[in-house]
Scaffold this motif. Structure first.
Motif, PDB file in Angstrom:
ATOM      1  N   PHE A  89       0.901  -1.104   0.095  1.00 33.22           N
ATOM      2  CA  PHE A  89       0.007   0.164  -0.179  1.00 33.22           C
ATOM      3  C   PHE A  89       0.898   1.285  -0.048  1.00 33.22           C
ATOM      4  O   PHE A  89       0.842   2.041  -0.738  1.00 33.22           O
ATOM      5  CB  PHE A  89      -0.884  -0.073   1.229  1.00 33.22           C
ATOM      6  N   ARG A  90       1.975   1.326   1.003  1.00 33.02           N
ATOM      7  CA  ARG A  90       2.650   2.491   0.931  1.00 33.02           C
ATOM      8  C   ARG A  90       3.446   2.691  -0.222  1.00 33.02           C
ATOM      9  O   ARG A  90       3.351   3.835  -0.888  1.00 33.02           O
ATOM     10  CB  ARG A  90       3.588   2.280   2.144  1.00 33.02           C
ATOM     11  N   ASP A  91       3.953   1.552  -1.073  1.00 33.00           N
ATOM     12  CA  ASP A  91       4.812   1.746  -2.294  1.00 33.00           C
ATOM     13  C   ASP A  91       3.804   2.237  -3.363  1.00 33.00           C
ATOM     14  O   ASP A  91       4.237   3.040  -4.183  1.00 33.00           O
ATOM     15  CB  ASP A  91       5.553   0.504  -2.383  1.00 33.00           C
ATOM     16  N   ILE A  92       2.577   1.790  -3.387  1.00 32.98           N
ATOM     17  CA  ILE A  92       1.668   2.474  -4.445  1.00 32.98           C
ATOM     18  C   ILE A  92       1.309   3.668  -4.208  1.00 32.98           C
ATOM     19  O   ILE A  92       1.358   4.501  -5.206  1.00 32.98           O
ATOM     20  CB  ILE A  92       0.295   1.314  -4.383  1.00 32.98           C
ATOM     21  N   VAL A  93       0.981   3.918  -3.003  1.00 35.99           N
ATOM     22  CA  VAL A  93       1.021   5.558  -2.706  1.00 35.99           C
ATOM     23  C   VAL A  93       2.059   6.276  -3.198  1.00 35.99           C
ATOM     24  O   VAL A  93       1.858   7.518  -3.800  1.00 35.99           O
ATOM     25  CB  VAL A  93       0.429   5.798  -1.374  1.00 35.99           C
ATOM     26  N   HIS A 109       9.254  11.207   5.452  1.00 36.84           N
ATOM     27  CA  HIS A 109       9.222   9.351   5.975  1.00 36.84           C
ATOM     28  C   HIS A 109       7.795   9.091   5.933  1.00 36.84           C
ATOM     29  O   HIS A 109       6.897   9.783   6.701  1.00 36.84           O
ATOM     30  CB  HIS A 109       9.931   9.438   7.136  1.00 36.84           C
ATOM     31  N   VAL A 110       7.402   8.019   5.391  1.00 37.55           N
ATOM     32  CA  VAL A 110       6.044   7.493   5.200  1.00 37.55           C
ATOM     33  C   VAL A 110       6.250   6.033   5.807  1.00 37.55           C
ATOM     34  O   VAL A 110       6.715   5.230   5.322  1.00 37.55           O
ATOM     35  CB  VAL A 110       5.537   7.711   3.958  1.00 37.55           C
ATOM     36  N   PHE A 111       5.109   5.828   6.665  1.00 34.05           N
ATOM     37  CA  PHE A 111       5.007   4.298   7.230  1.00 34.05           C
ATOM     38  C   PHE A 111       3.575   3.904   7.597  1.00 34.05           C
ATOM     39  O   PHE A 111       2.836   4.854   8.021  1.00 34.05           O
ATOM     40  CB  PHE A 111       5.786   4.305   8.399  1.00 34.05           C
ATOM     41  N   PRO A 112       3.068   2.800   6.879  1.00 34.23           N
ATOM     42  CA  PRO A 112       1.609   2.605   7.163  1.00 34.23           C
ATOM     43  C   PRO A 112       1.297   2.047   8.648  1.00 34.23           C
ATOM     44  O   PRO A 112       2.099   1.399   9.114  1.00 34.23           O
ATOM     45  CB  PRO A 112       1.340   1.282   6.080  1.00 34.23           C
ATOM     46  N   VAL A 113       0.118   2.541   9.113  1.00 37.95           N
ATOM     47  CA  VAL A 113      -0.306   2.017  10.366  1.00 37.95           C
ATOM     48  C   VAL A 113      -1.600   1.520   9.988  1.00 37.95           C
ATOM     49  O   VAL A 113      -2.064   0.899  11.214  1.00 37.95           O
ATOM     50  CB  VAL A 113      -0.388   3.170  11.336  1.00 37.95           C
ATOM     51  N   HIS A 114      -2.314   1.627   8.997  1.00 40.09           N
ATOM     52  CA  HIS A 114      -3.752   0.931   8.948  1.00 40.09           C
ATOM     53  C   HIS A 114      -4.000   0.561   7.402  1.00 40.09           C
ATOM     54  O   HIS A 114      -3.504   1.642   6.713  1.00 40.09           O
ATOM     55  CB  HIS A 114      -4.298   1.843   9.482  1.00 40.09           C
ATOM     56  N   VAL A 115      -4.030  -0.373   7.133  1.00 40.46           N
ATOM     57  CA  VAL A 115      -4.417  -0.663   5.713  1.00 40.46           C
ATOM     58  C   VAL A 115      -5.819  -1.747   5.750  1.00 40.46           C
ATOM     59  O   VAL A 115      -5.907  -2.592   6.230  1.00 40.46           O
ATOM     60  CB  VAL A 115      -3.431  -1.536   4.874  1.00 40.46           C
ATOM     61  N   ASN A 116      -6.471  -1.315   4.733  1.00 44.15           N
ATOM     62  CA  ASN A 116      -7.747  -2.279   4.589  1.00 44.15           C
ATOM     63  C   ASN A 116      -7.376  -3.812   3.913  1.00 44.15           C
ATOM     64  O   ASN A 116      -6.359  -3.876   3.532  1.00 44.15           O
ATOM     65  CB  ASN A 116      -8.770  -1.745   3.704  1.00 44.15           C
ATOM     66  N   ASP A 118      -7.926  -5.168   0.958  1.00 41.67           N
ATOM     67  CA  ASP A 118      -7.352  -5.277  -0.073  1.00 41.67           C
ATOM     68  C   ASP A 118      -6.512  -4.285  -0.712  1.00 41.67           C
ATOM     69  O   ASP A 118      -5.950  -4.007  -1.675  1.00 41.67           O
ATOM     70  CB  ASP A 118      -8.639  -5.211  -1.292  1.00 41.67           C
ATOM     71  N   GLY A 119      -5.858  -3.759   0.424  1.00 44.13           N
ATOM     72  CA  GLY A 119      -4.749  -2.843   0.322  1.00 44.13           C
ATOM     73  C   GLY A 119      -5.089  -1.615  -0.617  1.00 44.13           C
ATOM     74  O   GLY A 119      -4.233  -0.759  -1.170  1.00 44.13           O
ATOM     75  N   SER A 120      -6.358  -1.131  -0.710  1.00 45.02           N
ATOM     76  CA  SER A 120      -6.498   0.285  -1.582  1.00 45.02           C
ATOM     77  C   SER A 120      -6.807   1.236  -0.599  1.00 45.02           C
ATOM     78  O   SER A 120      -7.008   2.230  -1.308  1.00 45.02           O
ATOM     79  CB  SER A 120      -8.247  -0.344  -2.224  1.00 45.02           C
ATOM     80  N   LYS A 121      -6.938   1.298   0.592  1.00 44.05           N
ATOM     81  CA  LYS A 121      -7.074   2.282   1.583  1.00 44.05           C
ATOM     82  C   LYS A 121      -6.208   2.272   2.792  1.00 44.05           C
ATOM     83  O   LYS A 121      -6.273   1.136   3.021  1.00 44.05           O
ATOM     84  CB  LYS A 121      -8.563   2.341   1.860  1.00 44.05           C
ATOM     85  N   GLY A 122      -5.798   3.293   3.347  1.00 45.59           N
ATOM     86  CA  GLY A 122      -5.064   3.154   4.552  1.00 45.59           C
ATOM     87  C   GLY A 122      -4.598   4.510   5.241  1.00 45.59           C
ATOM     88  O   GLY A 122      -5.099   5.572   4.602  1.00 45.59           O
ATOM     89  N   VAL A 123      -3.906   4.244   6.328  1.00 48.38           N
ATOM     90  CA  VAL A 123      -3.516   5.466   6.954  1.00 48.38           C
ATOM     91  C   VAL A 123      -1.796   5.238   6.854  1.00 48.38           C
ATOM     92  O   VAL A 123      -1.515   4.412   7.381  1.00 48.38           O
ATOM     93  CB  VAL A 123      -3.869   5.520   8.203  1.00 48.38           C
ATOM     94  N   LEU A 124      -1.159   6.679   6.697  1.00 46.63           N
ATOM     95  CA  LEU A 124       0.324   6.280   6.853  1.00 46.63           C
ATOM     96  C   LEU A 124       0.607   7.503   7.985  1.00 46.63           C
ATOM     97  O   LEU A 124       0.235   8.646   7.997  1.00 46.63           O
ATOM     98  CB  LEU A 124       0.756   6.778   5.464  1.00 46.63           C
ATOM     99  N   MET A 125       1.624   6.987   8.564  1.00 46.61           N
ATOM    100  CA  MET A 125       2.278   7.949   9.454  1.00 46.61           C
ATOM    101  C   MET A 125       3.204   8.835   8.823  1.00 46.61           C
ATOM    102  O   MET A 125       4.043   8.152   8.102  1.00 46.61           O
ATOM    103  CB  MET A 125       2.751   7.268  10.839  1.00 46.61           C
ATOM    104  N   LEU A 126       3.677   9.998   9.041  1.00 46.55           N
ATOM    105  CA  LEU A 126       4.201  10.979   8.493  1.00 46.55           C
ATOM    106  C   LEU A 126       5.207  11.564   9.337  1.00 46.55           C
ATOM    107  O   LEU A 126       5.009  11.611  10.497  1.00 46.55           O
ATOM    108  CB  LEU A 126       3.463  11.875   7.674  1.00 46.55           C
ATOM    109  N   HIS A 127       6.394  11.759   8.704  1.00 45.30           N
ATOM    110  CA  HIS A 127       7.464  12.526   9.490  1.00 45.30           C
ATOM    111  C   HIS A 127       8.213  13.444   8.532  1.00 45.30           C
ATOM    112  O   HIS A 127       8.794  12.899   7.807  1.00 45.30           O
ATOM    113  CB  HIS A 127       8.405  11.544  10.406  1.00 45.30           C
ATOM    114  N   THR A 128       8.173  14.649   8.910  1.00 45.16           N
ATOM    115  CA  THR A 128       9.001  15.911   8.180  1.00 45.16           C
ATOM    116  C   THR A 128      10.067  16.508   8.838  1.00 45.16           C
ATOM    117  O   THR A 128      10.901  17.100   8.232  1.00 45.16           O
ATOM    118  CB  THR A 128       7.977  16.651   7.375  1.00 45.16           C
TER     119      THR A 128
END
Length: 169
Positions: A89-93, A109-116, A118-128
């Motif tokens: 999911f992260r890579d596709i986004v 920096h992008v890291f997934p914390v929640h993914v449905n 089928d991998g079509s929806k999720g939440v990414l933790m961000l750090h800038t």
């Protein structure tokens, strides 16, 4: 308290459905150890949001966080199916378009914390490194919402009127 409210809401929703499916039952998990949390932080390549860190110390993930989607914990990264889906999911986004198209610096920096499922929806933790930039990005299936903290994300999922995320037009 927010996690308790979320669990009450998800449990009520679960028992209101028919037929009941044990695969989708919401549930808390055993807490992660500080060693596991530190290892997840290293894997994420960014400091964990303090609220997410606290959450992991109380319950290492949450099944049924949003509908049938889990909120990932440390142990989920040991499961090739869950970690593979989250990574995909992260890579596709990231491949879909440059981060600057959604107002994020390219070095975010992008890291997934929640993914449905089928991998079509999720939440990414961000750090800038910039505290003014939101820490969580809910994306997929036409959604693009940003949350400042983990607490804001949980408040939105629990009571959508209690927090208004920033939406992309």
């Amino acid at each position: 308290m927010l996690i308790g409210e979320l669990m009450r809401a998800r449990t009520h929703e679960y028992f209101a459905t028919s037929p009941l499916d044990p695969a989708y039952m919401p549930g808390l998990r055993a807490p992660a150890t500080s060693t596991q949390i530190d290892a997840l932080e290293a894997l994420a390549g960014q400091p964990l949001d303090p609220g997410y860190r606290k959450f992991l110390s109380l319950t290492d993930g949450l099944d049924g966080f949003q509908s049938t989607m889990p909120l990932l914990g440390c142990r989920d990264w040991e499961d090739p199916e869950r970690s593979g889906l989250a990574t995909m999911f992260r890579d596709i986004v990231l491949e879909t378009g440059p981060l600057d198209e959604v107002g994020l610096p390219e070095e975010t920096h992008v890291f997934p914390v929640h993914v449905n499922v089928d991998g079509s929806k999720g939440v990414l933790m961000l750090h800038t490194g910039d505290p003014a930039v939101e820490r969580f990005w809910w994306t997929g299936a036409g959604d693009n919402m940003f949350f400042h903290t983990f607490r804001d994300l949980v408040a939105y999922v629990t009571h959508s009127l209690s927090y208004v995320p920033r939406h992309l037009d």
